[in-house]
Design a protein around this motif. Sequence first.
Motif, PDB file in Angstrom:
ATOM      1  N   ARG A 495      38.214  46.925  35.303  1.00  0.00           N
ATOM      2  CA  ARG A 495      39.248  47.337  36.125  1.00  0.00           C
ATOM      3  C   ARG A 495      39.010  46.698  37.426  1.00  0.00           C
ATOM      4  NH1 ARG A 495      37.140  52.125  36.097  1.00  0.00           N
ATOM      5  NH2 ARG A 495      37.991  52.615  33.945  1.00  0.00           N
ATOM      6  N   THR A 496      37.682  46.648  38.161  1.00  0.00           N
ATOM      7  CA  THR A 496      37.636  45.934  39.272  1.00  0.00           C
ATOM      8  C   THR A 496      38.130  44.379  39.272  1.00  0.00           C
ATOM      9  OG1 THR A 496      35.592  47.428  39.762  1.00  0.00           O
ATOM     10  CG2 THR A 496      35.828  45.462  41.007  1.00  0.00           C
ATOM     11  N   VAL A 499      42.064  44.372  39.741  1.00  0.00           N
ATOM     12  CA  VAL A 499      42.585  44.926  40.840  1.00  0.00           C
ATOM     13  C   VAL A 499      42.346  43.496  41.782  1.00  0.00           C
ATOM     14  CG1 VAL A 499      42.119  46.335  42.863  1.00  0.00           C
ATOM     15  CG2 VAL A 499      42.210  47.230  40.391  1.00  0.00           C
ATOM     16  N   SER A 500      40.944  43.028  41.965  1.00  0.00           N
ATOM     17  CA  SER A 500      40.743  41.905  42.929  1.00  0.00           C
ATOM     18  C   SER A 500      41.424  40.867  42.755  1.00  0.00           C
ATOM     19  CB  SER A 500      39.146  41.897  42.720  1.00  0.00           C
ATOM     20  OG  SER A 500      38.966  40.695  43.487  1.00  0.00           O
TER      21      SER A 500
END
Length: 589
Positions: A495-496, A499-500
């Motif tokens: 998820r991180t 998004v990044s």
Amino acid sequence: MAAPKKGRSASAQSRPGRSLAFILIAIAALTGGMFLSGHPTPRLGIDLAGGTSITLTAKNEPGQPNAINKTNMNTAVDIMNRRVNGLGVSEAEVQTQGSDNIIVNIPKGTNSKEARDQVGTTAKLYFRPVLATEVSGAAASASPSPSASSSSSSKATDKATEKATSSSSPSPTSSATSQGRAVTDALKADSTPSASSSASPSASSSASPSATSSASASAAATKLQAQYTALNCADKAQRAKAGEGSKATDPTVACGKNSSGQWQKYILGPAEVSGTDIKSASAVFDTQSAAGWKVTMEFTSGGSKKFANITGKLAQNQSPQNQFAIVLDGDVVSDPFVQQALTGGSAEISGSFDQTEAQSLANMLKYGALPLTFKESSVTTVTAALGGEQLHAGLIAGAIGLGLVVIYLVVYYRGLSIIAIPSLLVSGALTYVIMALLGPTIGFALNLPAVCGAIVAIGITADSFIVFFERIRDEIREGRSLRPAVERAWPRARRTILVSDFVSFLAAAVLFIVTVGKVQGFAFTLGLTTVLDVVVVFFFTKPLMTLLARRKFYASGSKWSGLDPKALGAKPPLRRTRRPSAPVDPKEA
């Protein structure tokens, strides 16, 4: 800990080899395609390979205060692209910058002075009568005699006239001798051309009172016929020089493509109508007779008279001398035939057009009336040696950045660097191969800002690995063993990472849209490497981590693995203890 759900998680743990096989096969296929394309290295931009960059600033013509607009600037870019390509340049870049500038980048190996002369002048469009034409080059028929064939089935008519349904095909009995004589007679008949004189081959020959003038005309006709015979329009170099040095008032030779896509060569008479005589041109669909697309033209008052004069003379002749060629910068873009004088001040060209062809021809007819001139604002020449130095410096910078990242990974993550470093190499291999393939396919050129974008991408890619590794270490700190820690850490890290990378890709996309020139190279490379980062993390890094988590070196938490529970300050595993029994009263005992 709850058991993983059947399906997705179990499959992810048990079959990581499939993902690794997929990405390795993709790399092999792309590499094979790169070598088969004949371009094993990325195409270099002007700042790296050397060349000339010209900045042109648009100026309004007198009486045209609002001529600098998006439509006219885009039209000018199309014109300049045609001109630069006519010089035999296949890797030139022509694009707008801001509202009134055009940047022309021409790679090394091109005559920069000739290119500057070509791109900085207003387009020249003329209507010239066709004296002779035939298919040219390897696609020509075996018969060496010029056939009096029409290169297209298009027809010029008044707007009230219906579209032609047949082409102006020649008589198969036409001979080279008869046509050559007709061409020579036509040229002699126009030995003293003027701006308003007709070059129609049907014009009656009037003997010149001067024997010297007659001999000169005959010599000019012989020379032009020799040029026509030797001309091979399939040769790019010969096409670029066809009609070189000829004036609008002189007969000339020219090249163009016919409706079958074959190269056609022409002998053309002096220009009778110029592009400035056209008021407007547009592509329209014939809804009344459902005859398809056609191009309509409106002439100025002076242009109407000239067009009526030339079409009246051409209508009296046989093919191909009842045709007129529409010539843009020396190239024949269309050659419709006429059957009657067109005197209404407007005309249409109809034939087997599709929408794209009709719109392209209509745009070309507008070129001659382009209300813009351009002034050179700057000319920058980059030598190949200087470009090589820049590329060398960029590669050194990239190598230093990559080396520092590798050192950091080895020192801080120890055994996990065995996963991170191959992931960086896979990302680099994909980036290189795709850049090499994009050169011949979409014209992508690797310039210095693009190299900078690739260097920045090293940090973005390494950041994704770090996020994943730190999530795994967090799970180990909570007291979990390695294999469950990897699977629990992945959804949070995924998820991180997404998004990044989405933020990075969005920034690259916006930068690519709102900028022009070399900055777009940086944005494109940054966006490409960001997408590849997601591919590598999902299909290589995570599956490789899953496989290595099964190895004793990592699973046991060796101090060199980067996953040592003691070094990470892990909590002891949670264990259920038995509640102590209550003390026994001695009296009761």
